[in-house]
Scaffold this active site. Structure first.
Site, PDB file in Angstrom:
ATOM      1  CG  ASP A  35      -9.250   8.722  22.287  1.00 35.44           C
ATOM      2  OD1 ASP A  35     -10.495   8.641  22.250  1.00 35.44           O
ATOM      3  OD2 ASP A  35      -8.630   9.693  21.817  1.00 35.44           O
TER       4      ASP A  35
ATOM      5  CG  ASP B  34     -27.724  14.477  34.415  1.00 32.33           C
ATOM      6  OD1 ASP B  34     -27.051  14.642  33.374  1.00 32.33           O
ATOM      7  OD2 ASP B  34     -27.287  14.732  35.548  1.00 32.33           O
TER       8      ASP B  34
ATOM      9  CG  ASP C 241     -18.509  16.839  28.386  1.00 28.75           C
ATOM     10  OD1 ASP C 241     -19.485  17.530  28.021  1.00 28.75           O
ATOM     11  OD2 ASP C 241     -17.407  17.326  28.679  1.00 28.75           O
TER      12      ASP C 241
ATOM     13  CD  GLU D  98     -18.992   3.075  33.781  1.00 33.57           C
ATOM     14  OE1 GLU D  98     -19.614   4.101  34.078  1.00 33.57           O
ATOM     15  OE2 GLU D  98     -18.403   2.359  34.616  1.00 33.57           O
TER      16      GLU D  98
END
Length: 147
Positions: free
Chosen positions: A78, A136, A100, A44
Site C-alpha cells: 500500500d 489523461d 485512478d 513507480e
C-alpha cells in the site's frame, strides 16, 4: 505497488516471484544493496501490470528473470505505508502514471496526488528528487497542479 484483485493475479504473481519482495520493510534503507549498488532508486506507484516499469528496466516482469535483470523488484503493498518501506532520502524519482482519478470529491483523499500522499513522497525523496506524473484525465491533472 498493489495490483487489483484479478482472476489471473495469483499465477501472474507466482511467475514474477523471483522479483517480488514479500517483506519490503526489511529492505528499508538497504534497497541499493539489493539492486546492485549505486544505482538510482526509482519507484513507480500503482504500476498495474508493470509495463512502464519493465520498459524502463528493459523487460516485462515475466521476462525479467529470463533476461537476468537484477534492477527490477515489485512490491504488493500500500502506497500509504511508503515510509515503512523506504528510508528518508532513499528515493531519487517517483513515477505516477495514469492512476485512478477518483473523480468524486468524497474520494479525493485516495488520489495519489493528494497532499497526504505528496507529504509521504517528500519524506522518502532525496533533496532534488522528482515526481513524474502522467494522466489523461484533465480534471485530475488540474487538481493535481494545485496540490
Amino acid at each position: 505497488m498493489r495490483m487489483r484483485k484479478k482472476p489471473n493475479l495469483i499465477p501472474r504473481m507466482e511467475r514474477c516471484g523471483a522479483y517480488q519482495i514479500k517483506d519490503p520493510a526489511a529492505w528499508r534503507g538497504k534497497w541499493r544493496s539489493l539492486l546492485g549498488g549505486e544505482r538510482a532508486l526509482y519507484l513507480e506507484l500503482g504500476c498495474g501490470k508493470g509495463r512502464f516499469t519493465c520498459e524502463t528496466a528493459a523487460a516485462a516482469p515475466e521476462r525479467a528473470k529470463a533476461m537476468g535483470l537484477e534492477n527490477v523488484r515489485f512490491l504488493d503493498a500500500d502506497v500509504a505505508d511508503l515510509r515503512d518501506y523506504f528510508a528518508p532520502d532513499e528515493v531519487e524519482r517517483i513515477y505516477i502514471n495514469f492512476c485512478d482519478p477518483w473523480p468524486t470529491n468524497r474520494h479525493a483523499k485516495r488520489r495519489l496526488t493528494h497532499p497526504d500522499f505528496l507529504e509521504r513522497y517528500r519524506r522518502v525523496l532525496r533533496d532534488g528528487g522528482e515526481i513524474h506524473f502522467k494522466t489523461d484525465n484533465r480534471n485530475l491533472f488540474e487538481w493535481s497542479l494545485v496540490q
